[in-house]
Scaffold this active site. Structure first.
Site, PDB file in Angstrom:
ATOM      1  N   SER A  61      12.266 -15.133  -6.727  1.00  0.00           N
ATOM      2  CA  SER A  61      11.820 -13.796  -6.320  1.00  0.00           C
ATOM      3  C   SER A  61      10.687 -13.882  -5.301  1.00  0.00           C
ATOM      4  O   SER A  61      10.578 -13.035  -4.414  1.00  0.00           O
ATOM      5  CB  SER A  61      11.340 -13.001  -7.532  1.00  0.00           C
ATOM      6  OG  SER A  61      12.426 -12.523  -8.276  1.00  0.00           O
ATOM      7  N   HIS A 116       7.264  -5.904  -9.942  1.00  0.00           N
ATOM      8  CA  HIS A 116       7.951  -6.885  -9.122  1.00  0.00           C
ATOM      9  C   HIS A 116       7.914  -6.578  -7.628  1.00  0.00           C
ATOM     10  O   HIS A 116       7.635  -7.437  -6.794  1.00  0.00           O
ATOM     11  CB  HIS A 116       9.395  -6.980  -9.616  1.00  0.00           C
ATOM     12  CG  HIS A 116      10.150  -8.177  -9.183  1.00  0.00           C
ATOM     13  ND1 HIS A 116      11.027  -8.161  -8.121  1.00  0.00           N
ATOM     14  CD2 HIS A 116      10.177  -9.432  -9.670  1.00  0.00           C
ATOM     15  CE1 HIS A 116      11.573  -9.356  -7.992  1.00  0.00           C
ATOM     16  NE2 HIS A 116      11.071 -10.147  -8.913  1.00  0.00           N
ATOM     17  N   ASP A 143      13.667  -3.311  -3.828  1.00  0.00           N
ATOM     18  CA  ASP A 143      13.166  -3.843  -5.091  1.00  0.00           C
ATOM     19  C   ASP A 143      12.776  -2.692  -6.006  1.00  0.00           C
ATOM     20  O   ASP A 143      13.168  -1.546  -5.772  1.00  0.00           O
ATOM     21  CB  ASP A 143      11.967  -4.768  -4.823  1.00  0.00           C
ATOM     22  CG  ASP A 143      11.900  -5.911  -5.828  1.00  0.00           C
ATOM     23  OD1 ASP A 143      11.510  -5.654  -6.980  1.00  0.00           O
ATOM     24  OD2 ASP A 143      12.245  -7.047  -5.459  1.00  0.00           O
TER      25      ASP A 143
END
Length: 522
Positions: free
Chosen positions: A449, A255, A218
């Site tokens: 996600s 994220h 990520d």
């Protein structure tokens, strides 16, 4: 007033008062119920117990209503108990009692005499705690209610008895699952029951992911976060984009930390991952889709001991609310470089047993089958379902969906979608002012996600139970553990597959149980 004594005959006595503004209900299904005029304030989902407070505190009308309501609830098929609540005489904190007692006789008393005295008192032995001689965990007859306090006092007055007290419980200051983490267990948020979890709390009694490594590919990950600081937590960190061993996030990279937290945050301070004792392999990869670094990330993960790989990224989504967005019809293929790297991970990883690779299905309200990444046959594509056990409005759909996992949602008038019960998923955030919120945690993470690392965490729980499972065997366990939610709208096929939910919402408690069955049958 009721009292219990800890420490034996000359120990400390604690007084409990009756709070007429509170009521407790215990259900057989362990699901909370709604009670008109009363708000839930405390939940013990593992026992099916909910405490309610009247909206008219201190009134005679409320007291009379409580008497009528509890009498009525006791006749309901799902209600095991309904009654008034005792509170700590000092703090006013609700204290719940069961009809069980702990009794320890003096060491010199023969076991036969202990059992005879318990039998004479009408108590049934439930277990023999192994940590003390002549100790018994016993049950009074159902319906004993608050008389259990008197039973304990009578026993403690006997010369043969060293300790005796009812089983009394109060809210635990949990370090594993924060109350806001509705995706892990049934809970109450803003006074409303939320029961749409992946049953992770039940799985933690058997497995917490120990000795399993989850690679999160990520954006950068805040490996200095307090929830990733347990000894040996972070292994083989890598920045594939920067070409070094520092996976920490650059500015604007929120994220990855949130994803890693959903998968395996320690649960030591403010948020638990699905697999809190799993190791984290943080791999920073912010190169564009199809880059060589993308392929290198899978190879790095497999070569450095990853068991599970979580990928919450893929081709750009179309606007989920706009059916005319041309991006909905764009097919994005999987490059051979990345495909071969994924194939290497699923065949050579875990010493030849194969890594489990998870991809987020996508947030475009479009076909996942056009996404060459999530629809690759060796990949497990994860859709999102909401806090009402329905599809999240943005979640992609199609034949490639393997399963669903709880995540955020939003209102959508065009489909009659109400406001969600929760703002999203509570998880780790980049520390300080740089993350989604100022602080170390966010309550509003979501999308597929968030669903993807949640499912990866369940896989880690399974592999921690039985590391010898092959990728295929573990996949079968996960498939068979899914709960078929939204049976009317899910369009499940004869084989049990839904284009919206795959085989259903993952049930972590079922998964760890089935993992044992899979191994015993090998």
């Amino acid at each position: 007033m009721r009292a219990l004594t800890y420490g034996g005959k000359h120990g400390d006595t604690y007084h409990l008062d009756l709070d007429l503004d509170l009521m407790v209900v215990r259900t057989r299904s362990r699901r909370p119920i709604m009670v008109d005029g009363w708000d839930p304030i405390l939940s013990f989902p593992e026992a099916g117990v909910t405490v309610y407070r009247t909206r008219e505190p201190g009134t005679t009308a409320a007291t009379e209503a409580a008497t009528r309501i509890t009498a009525s609830l006791r006749t309901a098929p799902d209600v095991r108990f309904a009654g008034r609540v005792l509170v700590d005489g000092r703090s006013g904190e609700p204290v719940l009692y069961t009809e069980n007692l702990f009794v320890k006789f003096e060491d010199r008393i023969p076991a036969a005499d202990c059992r005879r005295l318990l039998d004479e008192a009408g108590l049934r032995i439930k277990s023999l705690p192994g940590y003390a001689r002549n100790a018994y965990f016993v049950a009074a007859p159902e319906g004993t209610g608050q008389a259990v306090f008197g039973l304990a006092r009578d026993l403690l007055d006997r010369p043969e008895v060293q300790f005796a007290h009812p089983e009394v419980v109060r809210e635990l200051g949990r370090r594993a699952i924060a109350p806001e983490q509705w995706h892990l267990a049934a809970t109450i948020i803003d006074g409303r029951p939320v029961d749409a979890s992946a049953n992770v709390a039940a799985a933690h009694a058997t497995s917490r992911g120990r000795n399993v490594t989850i690679a999160v590919i990520d954006t950068g990950i805040d490996i200095d976060h307090e929830e990733f600081m347990s000894p040996g937590k972070v292994v083989a960190p890598r920045d594939l984009t920067g070409g070094d061993a520092d996976p920490r996030p650059a500015a604007g990279e929120d994220h990855g930390t949130a994803c890693a937290g959903v998968a395996c945050a320690d649960g030591a301070a403010g948020a638990s991952g699905v697999a809190p004792e799993a190791r984290l392999m943080p791999i920073r990869m912010i190169s564009q889709l199809g880059s060589q670094q993308e392929a290198d990330a899978f190879y790095w993960a497999a070569r450095h001991g990853a068991d599970v790989i979580s990928c919450s990224w893929g081709p750009a989504d179309g606007a989920w609310w706009d059916p005319d967005d041309p991006r909905h019809a764009v097919a994005v293929p999987l490059p051979d470089s990345t495909r071969l790297a994924i194939d290497y991970a699923v065949t050579h990883g875990r010493g030849g047993k194969g890594c489990l690779v998870f991809f987020a299905a996508g947030n475009g309200n479009e076909s996942v089958d056009l996404d060459g990444y999530a629809s690759h046959p060796a990949v497990l594509a994860v859709a999102a379902c909401n806090d009402r056990s329905r599809r999240s409005v943005y979640s992609d759909m199609g034949d490639a969906i393997f399963c669903a996992f709880p995540s955020s949602d939003m209102a959508f008038a065009a489909e009659g979608r109400p406001e969600p019960l929760t703002p999203g998923i509570w998880t780790t955030d980049v520390s300080g002012p740089a993350g989604y919120h100022i602080g170390e945690y966010t309550e509003s993470f979501g999308g597929t996600s968030s669903a993807c690392p949640g499912a990866a965490g369940v896989a880690a729980l399974v592999l921690a139970c039985h590391p010898g499972l092959s990728r295929s065997e573990a996949t079968t366990v996960l498939r068979d553990s899914c709960d078929r939610i939204d049976p009317e709208g899910g369009a499940y096929s004869a084989t049990g597959h839904s284009p919206w939910y795959g085989y259903g919402r993952l049930n972590a408690g079922t998964a760890v149980r089935l993992a044992g069955a899979a191994c015993s049958g090998r």
